[in-house]
Scaffold this motif. Structure first.
Motif, PDB file in Angstrom:
ATOM      1  N   MET A   1       0.846  -1.171   0.000  1.00 36.99           N
ATOM      2  CA  MET A   1       0.000   0.000   0.000  1.00 36.99           C
ATOM      3  C   MET A   1       0.893   1.237   0.000  1.00 36.99           C
ATOM      4  O   MET A   1       1.914   1.277   0.663  1.00 36.99           O
ATOM      5  N   GLN A   2       0.474   2.228  -0.738  1.00 41.54           N
ATOM      6  CA  GLN A   2       1.213   3.479  -0.801  1.00 41.54           C
ATOM      7  C   GLN A   2       0.269   4.604  -0.415  1.00 41.54           C
ATOM      8  O   GLN A   2      -0.884   4.638  -0.848  1.00 41.54           O
ATOM      9  N   LEU A   3       0.765   5.514   0.387  1.00 45.46           N
ATOM     10  CA  LEU A   3      -0.021   6.647   0.842  1.00 45.46           C
ATOM     11  C   LEU A   3       0.700   7.924   0.442  1.00 45.46           C
ATOM     12  O   LEU A   3       1.887   8.075   0.702  1.00 45.46           O
ATOM     13  N   VAL A   4      -0.032   8.829  -0.199  1.00 48.81           N
ATOM     14  CA  VAL A   4       0.544  10.106  -0.614  1.00 48.81           C
ATOM     15  C   VAL A   4      -0.149  11.209   0.169  1.00 48.81           C
ATOM     16  O   VAL A   4      -1.373  11.287   0.188  1.00 48.81           O
ATOM     17  N   ILE A   5       0.648  12.053   0.807  1.00 51.23           N
ATOM     18  CA  ILE A   5       0.113  13.168   1.581  1.00 51.23           C
ATOM     19  C   ILE A   5       0.620  14.457   0.945  1.00 51.23           C
ATOM     20  O   ILE A   5       1.828  14.641   0.795  1.00 51.23           O
ATOM     21  N   ASP A   6      -0.287  15.320   0.572  1.00 50.18           N
ATOM     22  CA  ASP A   6       0.084  16.610  -0.010  1.00 50.18           C
ATOM     23  C   ASP A   6       0.253  17.616   1.117  1.00 50.18           C
ATOM     24  O   ASP A   6      -0.707  17.991   1.782  1.00 50.18           O
ATOM     25  N   ILE A   7       1.486  18.041   1.342  1.00 59.09           N
ATOM     26  CA  ILE A   7       1.812  18.950   2.434  1.00 59.09           C
ATOM     27  C   ILE A   7       2.266  20.282   1.850  1.00 59.09           C
ATOM     28  O   ILE A   7       3.130  20.310   0.977  1.00 59.09           O
ATOM     29  N   PRO A   8       1.695  21.379   2.311  1.00 56.02           N
ATOM     30  CA  PRO A   8       2.136  22.698   1.812  1.00 56.02           C
ATOM     31  C   PRO A   8       3.618  22.934   2.113  1.00 56.02           C
ATOM     32  O   PRO A   8       4.134  22.519   3.140  1.00 56.02           O
ATOM     33  N   ASP A   9       4.295  23.616   1.199  1.00 61.33           N
ATOM     34  CA  ASP A   9       5.725  23.876   1.348  1.00 61.33           C
ATOM     35  C   ASP A   9       6.052  24.796   2.522  1.00 61.33           C
ATOM     36  O   ASP A   9       7.124  24.696   3.111  1.00 61.33           O
ATOM     37  N   ASP A  10       5.125  25.665   2.880  1.00 62.02           N
ATOM     38  CA  ASP A  10       5.405  26.626   3.948  1.00 62.02           C
ATOM     39  C   ASP A  10       5.072  26.106   5.347  1.00 62.02           C
ATOM     40  O   ASP A  10       5.183  26.840   6.318  1.00 62.02           O
ATOM     41  N   LEU A  11       4.696  24.836   5.462  1.00 64.80           N
ATOM     42  CA  LEU A  11       4.376  24.254   6.763  1.00 64.80           C
ATOM     43  C   LEU A  11       5.673  23.933   7.506  1.00 64.80           C
ATOM     44  O   LEU A  11       6.574  23.319   6.933  1.00 64.80           O
ATOM     45  N   PRO A  12       5.805  24.343   8.769  1.00 62.24           N
ATOM     46  CA  PRO A  12       7.037  24.063   9.517  1.00 62.24           C
ATOM     47  C   PRO A  12       7.277  22.556   9.671  1.00 62.24           C
ATOM     48  O   PRO A  12       6.339  21.766   9.812  1.00 62.24           O
ATOM     49  N   MET A  13       8.541  22.168   9.630  1.00 62.32           N
ATOM     50  CA  MET A  13       8.912  20.757   9.657  1.00 62.32           C
ATOM     51  C   MET A  13       8.464  20.066  10.935  1.00 62.32           C
ATOM     52  O   MET A  13       8.068  18.901  10.910  1.00 62.32           O
TER      53      MET A  13
END
Length: 68
Positions: A1-13
């Motif tokens: 199973m593969q899961l892709v999460i779209d995370i905004p670039d400006d979100l702190p690590m």
């Protein structure tokens, strides 16, 4: 199973790391939960799930007027 999460670039690590950690914890809890109740598929078993039906539920939809 593969899961892709779209995370905004400006979100702190640190927020991303906490989110991934929480997500892993929830997935592992779901995997370890063996006492999931069986789902009934008998007629009428979902009566408690439908709580509201609009009065005009069976009324013709105006958007489809040209096709009727």
């Amino acid at each position: 199973m593969q899961l892709v999460i779209d995370i905004p670039d400006d979100l702190p690590m640190n927020i991303v790391q906490q989110y991934v950690y929480d997500f892993k914890e929830k997935i592992s809890a779901l995997k370890s939960n063996e006492d999931i109740p069986a789902v009934s598929i008998k007629r009428g078993s979902a009566k408690h799930l439908i709580t509201f039906i609009a009065d005009d539920f069976n009324a013709p939809i105006e958007d489809f007027k040209d096709y009727m």
